[in-house]
Write a protein that holds these residues in place. Structure first.
Motif, PDB file in Angstrom:
ATOM      1  N   VAL A 139       0.839  -1.201   0.000  1.00 43.06           N
ATOM      2  CA  VAL A 139       0.000   0.000   0.000  1.00 43.06           C
ATOM      3  C   VAL A 139       0.873   1.249   0.000  1.00 43.06           C
ATOM      4  CG1 VAL A 139      -1.629   1.356   1.363  1.00 43.06           C
ATOM      5  CG2 VAL A 139      -2.014  -1.097   1.026  1.00 43.06           C
ATOM      6  N   ARG A 140       1.917   1.233   0.819  1.00 48.90           N
ATOM      7  CA  ARG A 140       2.821   2.386   0.854  1.00 48.90           C
ATOM      8  C   ARG A 140       3.448   2.625  -0.517  1.00 48.90           C
ATOM      9  NH1 ARG A 140       6.409   0.528   4.079  1.00 48.90           N
ATOM     10  NH2 ARG A 140       8.204   0.269   2.692  1.00 48.90           N
ATOM     11  N   HIS A 141       3.888   1.559  -1.171  1.00 52.24           N
ATOM     12  CA  HIS A 141       4.515   1.714  -2.483  1.00 52.24           C
ATOM     13  C   HIS A 141       3.522   2.183  -3.540  1.00 52.24           C
ATOM     14  CE1 HIS A 141       7.999  -1.190  -1.297  1.00 52.24           C
ATOM     15  NE2 HIS A 141       8.251   0.059  -0.974  1.00 52.24           N
ATOM     16  N   ASN A 153      12.590   9.739  -7.976  1.00 53.28           N
ATOM     17  CA  ASN A 153      11.143   9.704  -8.164  1.00 53.28           C
ATOM     18  C   ASN A 153      10.713   8.696  -9.221  1.00 53.28           C
ATOM     19  OD1 ASN A 153       9.482  11.872  -6.583  1.00 53.28           O
ATOM     20  ND2 ASN A 153      11.419  12.866  -7.107  1.00 53.28           N
ATOM     21  N   ARG A 154      11.595   8.402 -10.172  1.00 53.83           N
ATOM     22  CA  ARG A 154      11.230   7.481 -11.251  1.00 53.83           C
ATOM     23  C   ARG A 154      10.892   6.101 -10.723  1.00 53.83           C
ATOM     24  NH1 ARG A 154       9.184   4.907 -14.627  1.00 53.83           N
ATOM     25  NH2 ARG A 154       9.766   4.666 -16.815  1.00 53.83           N
ATOM     26  N   ARG A 155      11.559   5.653  -9.687  1.00 54.97           N
ATOM     27  CA  ARG A 155      11.256   4.342  -9.115  1.00 54.97           C
ATOM     28  C   ARG A 155       9.852   4.310  -8.532  1.00 54.97           C
ATOM     29  NH1 ARG A 155      16.719   4.886  -7.225  1.00 54.97           N
ATOM     30  NH2 ARG A 155      15.993   5.319  -5.101  1.00 54.97           N
ATOM     31  N   HIS A 156       9.326   5.466  -8.177  1.00 55.00           N
ATOM     32  CA  HIS A 156       7.953   5.544  -7.671  1.00 55.00           C
ATOM     33  C   HIS A 156       6.957   5.720  -8.813  1.00 55.00           C
ATOM     34  CE1 HIS A 156       9.301   5.541  -3.544  1.00 55.00           C
ATOM     35  NE2 HIS A 156      10.116   6.554  -3.798  1.00 55.00           N
ATOM     36  N   THR A 157       7.215   6.675  -9.701  1.00 54.37           N
ATOM     37  CA  THR A 157       6.260   6.906 -10.791  1.00 54.37           C
ATOM     38  C   THR A 157       6.145   5.698 -11.702  1.00 54.37           C
ATOM     39  OG1 THR A 157       7.936   7.889 -12.256  1.00 54.37           O
ATOM     40  CG2 THR A 157       6.759   9.377 -10.770  1.00 54.37           C
ATOM     41  N   GLY A 158       7.202   4.911 -11.808  1.00 52.65           N
ATOM     42  CA  GLY A 158       7.169   3.720 -12.648  1.00 52.65           C
ATOM     43  C   GLY A 158       6.518   2.522 -11.991  1.00 52.65           C
ATOM     44  N   ALA A 159       6.075   2.656 -10.765  1.00 55.24           N
ATOM     45  CA  ALA A 159       5.401   1.579 -10.022  1.00 55.24           C
ATOM     46  C   ALA A 159       6.264   0.329  -9.913  1.00 55.24           C
ATOM     47  CB  ALA A 159       4.058   1.230 -10.670  1.00 55.24           C
ATOM     48  N   ILE A 160       7.571   0.482  -9.993  1.00 49.75           N
ATOM     49  CA  ILE A 160       8.415  -0.707 -10.016  1.00 49.75           C
ATOM     50  C   ILE A 160       8.540  -1.338  -8.629  1.00 49.75           C
ATOM     51  CG2 ILE A 160      10.545   0.639  -9.785  1.00 49.75           C
ATOM     52  CD1 ILE A 160       9.937  -2.716 -11.676  1.00 49.75           C
ATOM     53  N   TYR A 161       8.481  -0.534  -7.559  1.00 47.27           N
ATOM     54  CA  TYR A 161       8.454  -1.142  -6.230  1.00 47.27           C
ATOM     55  C   TYR A 161       7.185  -1.991  -6.077  1.00 47.27           C
ATOM     56  CZ  TYR A 161      12.233   1.947  -4.580  1.00 47.27           C
ATOM     57  OH  TYR A 161      13.434   2.599  -4.399  1.00 47.27           O
ATOM     58  N   VAL A 162       6.080  -1.491  -6.596  1.00 43.25           N
ATOM     59  CA  VAL A 162       4.828  -2.252  -6.570  1.00 43.25           C
ATOM     60  C   VAL A 162       5.002  -3.580  -7.288  1.00 43.25           C
ATOM     61  CG1 VAL A 162       2.438  -2.276  -7.385  1.00 43.25           C
ATOM     62  CG2 VAL A 162       3.399  -0.180  -6.405  1.00 43.25           C
ATOM     63  N   CYS A 163       5.596  -3.535  -8.468  1.00 43.40           N
ATOM     64  CA  CYS A 163       5.768  -4.755  -9.267  1.00 43.40           C
ATOM     65  C   CYS A 163       6.731  -5.734  -8.605  1.00 43.40           C
ATOM     66  CB  CYS A 163       6.254  -4.396 -10.670  1.00 43.40           C
ATOM     67  SG  CYS A 163       5.044  -3.459 -11.642  1.00 43.40           S
ATOM     68  N   MET A 164       7.770  -5.225  -7.959  1.00 46.24           N
ATOM     69  CA  MET A 164       8.674  -6.110  -7.234  1.00 46.24           C
ATOM     70  C   MET A 164       7.976  -6.722  -6.025  1.00 46.24           C
ATOM     71  SD  MET A 164      11.532  -6.275  -8.884  1.00 46.24           S
ATOM     72  CE  MET A 164      12.647  -5.383  -9.982  1.00 46.24           C
ATOM     73  N   ASP A 165       7.084  -5.964  -5.382  1.00 41.64           N
ATOM     74  CA  ASP A 165       6.313  -6.520  -4.265  1.00 41.64           C
ATOM     75  C   ASP A 165       5.487  -7.726  -4.714  1.00 41.64           C
ATOM     76  OD1 ASP A 165       7.196  -4.665  -2.408  1.00 41.64           O
ATOM     77  OD2 ASP A 165       5.489  -3.310  -2.709  1.00 41.64           O
ATOM     78  N   ALA A 180      18.117  -2.885  -9.256  1.00 46.56           N
ATOM     79  CA  ALA A 180      17.256  -3.604 -10.204  1.00 46.56           C
ATOM     80  C   ALA A 180      16.129  -2.698 -10.701  1.00 46.56           C
ATOM     81  CB  ALA A 180      16.675  -4.852  -9.542  1.00 46.56           C
ATOM     82  N   CYS A 181      15.537  -1.923  -9.795  1.00 48.81           N
ATOM     83  CA  CYS A 181      14.464  -1.006 -10.185  1.00 48.81           C
ATOM     84  C   CYS A 181      14.971   0.060 -11.146  1.00 48.81           C
ATOM     85  CB  CYS A 181      13.853  -0.356  -8.945  1.00 48.81           C
ATOM     86  SG  CYS A 181      12.908  -1.484  -7.893  1.00 48.81           S
ATOM     87  N   ASN A 182      16.169   0.565 -10.901  1.00 52.96           N
ATOM     88  CA  ASN A 182      16.739   1.557 -11.814  1.00 52.96           C
ATOM     89  C   ASN A 182      16.892   0.996 -13.216  1.00 52.96           C
ATOM     90  OD1 ASN A 182      16.969   3.565  -9.873  1.00 52.96           O
ATOM     91  ND2 ASN A 182      19.088   3.071  -9.367  1.00 52.96           N
ATOM     92  N   VAL A 183      17.417  -0.216 -13.321  1.00 54.86           N
ATOM     93  CA  VAL A 183      17.612  -0.827 -14.637  1.00 54.86           C
ATOM     94  C   VAL A 183      16.284  -0.923 -15.384  1.00 54.86           C
ATOM     95  CG1 VAL A 183      18.297  -2.921 -15.870  1.00 54.86           C
ATOM     96  CG2 VAL A 183      19.676  -2.103 -13.946  1.00 54.86           C
ATOM     97  N   VAL A 184      15.256  -1.370 -14.690  1.00 51.31           N
ATOM     98  CA  VAL A 184      13.943  -1.520 -15.320  1.00 51.31           C
ATOM     99  C   VAL A 184      13.408  -0.161 -15.777  1.00 51.31           C
ATOM    100  CG1 VAL A 184      11.536  -2.164 -14.921  1.00 51.31           C
ATOM    101  CG2 VAL A 184      13.375  -3.638 -14.080  1.00 51.31           C
ATOM    102  N   CYS A 185      13.466   0.831 -14.912  1.00 54.63           N
ATOM    103  CA  CYS A 185      12.911   2.153 -15.242  1.00 54.63           C
ATOM    104  C   CYS A 185      13.690   2.826 -16.358  1.00 54.63           C
ATOM    105  CB  CYS A 185      12.908   3.039 -14.004  1.00 54.63           C
ATOM    106  SG  CYS A 185      11.739   2.516 -12.727  1.00 54.63           S
ATOM    107  N   TRP A 186      15.014   2.745 -16.315  1.00 56.22           N
ATOM    108  CA  TRP A 186      15.815   3.405 -17.346  1.00 56.22           C
ATOM    109  C   TRP A 186      15.635   2.712 -18.697  1.00 56.22           C
ATOM    110  CZ3 TRP A 186      21.083   3.853 -14.255  1.00 56.22           C
ATOM    111  CH2 TRP A 186      20.854   4.601 -13.088  1.00 56.22           C
ATOM    112  N   THR A 187      15.501   1.389 -18.674  1.00 59.67           N
ATOM    113  CA  THR A 187      15.259   0.662 -19.923  1.00 59.67           C
ATOM    114  C   THR A 187      13.940   1.106 -20.545  1.00 59.67           C
ATOM    115  OG1 THR A 187      16.507  -1.267 -19.164  1.00 59.67           O
ATOM    116  CG2 THR A 187      14.914  -1.626 -20.936  1.00 59.67           C
ATOM    117  N   ASN A 188      12.930   1.247 -19.715  1.00 59.95           N
ATOM    118  CA  ASN A 188      11.641   1.713 -20.218  1.00 59.95           C
ATOM    119  C   ASN A 188      11.766   3.116 -20.813  1.00 59.95           C
ATOM    120  OD1 ASN A 188       8.918   3.349 -19.420  1.00 59.95           O
ATOM    121  ND2 ASN A 188       8.465   1.281 -20.152  1.00 59.95           N
TER     122      ASN A 188
END
Length: 356
Positions: free
Chosen positions: A164-166, A196-208, A235-243
């Motif tokens: 929920v926090r993520h 902020n990109r790790r948040h706007t990209g919802a990648i913490y959510v997806c890793m959860d 790992a989240c950075n790699v995903v977000c930057w690739t996108n």
């Protein structure tokens, strides 16, 4: 932070996919054997909950191939969970389109109101069961209720709080931070954008969601350890930057400044080709850094291998699968086969408006 003109980018400001430098990714390609089923049932779910209503929207949605995306980042998910993952992807991307490409993303006050409705669903005692049945809520909220009802059941209270926090961080960053930047014409600084990109990209959510797929319960002390957080962020950075690399033309065609390639180009005063080369090299370096951090994490917590082994495997499949999907999805292509699509890519203009 500096300001920049808004509006569509010049047509020449493009980087075709075949000119994107190769990214370092040593992880094998995998696909869930239920990929076709995920595609079929995802199409049915978005229609049933009202996320897709028009035929033109359905065609654009199916071109994005979110069912296949879920299948390459969660290749080990069983039938129930791969369908749930695909549904989450549809919701996250459709809401993201509203926030990025639609008028909603330029109205922080309205965005904040809708996010408040989503927060109420996530914090409800019944995990959204009652809200999922309501017909007076915006579709984005009622469909979230359906997802949360199916996801929260069986997960620990600690995991639910973390998720929920993520998700709230994701929605707040996209609805408030990005929208505010657009209104004021601000191009965020690199460090601010990356955080902020790790948040706007919802990648913490997806890793959860790795916990859901693998039936894990990563305890708070391990999750909050420096070694775990560093590996996760890499790992989240790699995903977000690739996108960002593959979505650049789609976003610049709409005047979007929230893209690492453009941020680098703007602040370092580079041309787009130079900025693209810089971000691609940084992404490859971040993958190598992730591998080193993965080794450190395993060495520091040898008694947690039962949890860390599947979780780290999930991070690896996210890095590989996201690259595979980003490089092939038609979401970032025009109808004529180029990379930059037509404006107004958000699929339904009324997902954030309560039913009348």
């Amino acid at each position: 932070m500096t300001t920049a003109p808004t509006g569509p980018a010049e047509p020449a400001d493009t980087t075709p996919a075949d000119q994107i430098p190769e990214l370092y990714c040593p992880f094998p390609h995998q696909v869930n054997r239920r990929a076709e089923q995920a595609r079929r049932q995802l199409s049915e779910w978005v229609r049933t909950v009202g996320l897709i209503q028009r035929e033109s929207a359905r065609r654009r949605f199916e071109h994005a191939d979110f069912g296949w995306f879920a299948s390459v980042v969660y290749p080990t998910a069983d039938e129930e969970r791969i369908l749930l993952m695909a549904d989450w992807f549809a919701w996250l991307f459709l809401v993201d389109d509203q926030l990025d490409d639609g008028d909603f993303g330029r109205d922080p006050q309205h965005a904040g109101q809708v996010v408040a409705g989503m927060r109420a669903v996530l914090e409800s005692a019944d995990h959204g069961a009652a809200a999922a049945r309501r017909t007076d809520l915006p579709t984005s909220v009622s469909s979230l209720a359906d997802l949360w009802r199916r996801t929260a059941t069986g997960m620990t209270a600690a995991w639910r709080r973390r998720f929920v926090r993520h998700l709230e961080d994701c929605l707040t960053a996209a609805a408030v931070w990005e929208a505010g930047n657009r209104v004021r014409g601000i191009v965020p600084e690199e460090d601010d954008y990356i955080e902020n990109r790790r948040h706007t990209g919802a990648i913490y959510v997806c890793m959860d969601l790795i916990d859901v797929v693998e039936r894990l319960d990563v305890p708070v002390d391990l999750y909050e350890s420096e070694e775990f957080r560093d590996a996760l962020d890499a790992a989240c950075n790699v995903v977000c930057w690739t996108n960002d690399i593959y979505s650049l033309e789609k976003e610049r065609s709409l005047g979007e400044v929230h893209n690492l390639v453009y941020v680098v180009q703007h602040h370092r005063e580079l041309d787009q080709e130079q900025a693209m080369a810089h971000v691609c090299a940084a992404t490859s370096d971040e993958t190598r850094r992730y591998l080193a951090l993965e080794k450190r994490l395993l060495a520091r917590h040898p008694d947690r291998l039962d949890l860390l082994t599947p979780y780290l495997a999930g991070m690896r499949t996210w890095i590989r699968g996201n690259l595979d999907w980003s490089s092939r999805t038609k979401r970032y292509q025009s109808r004529t086969g180029g990379r930059a699509p037509q404006p107004a890519l958000y699929l339904e203009p009324d997902l954030v408006v309560a039913d009348r």
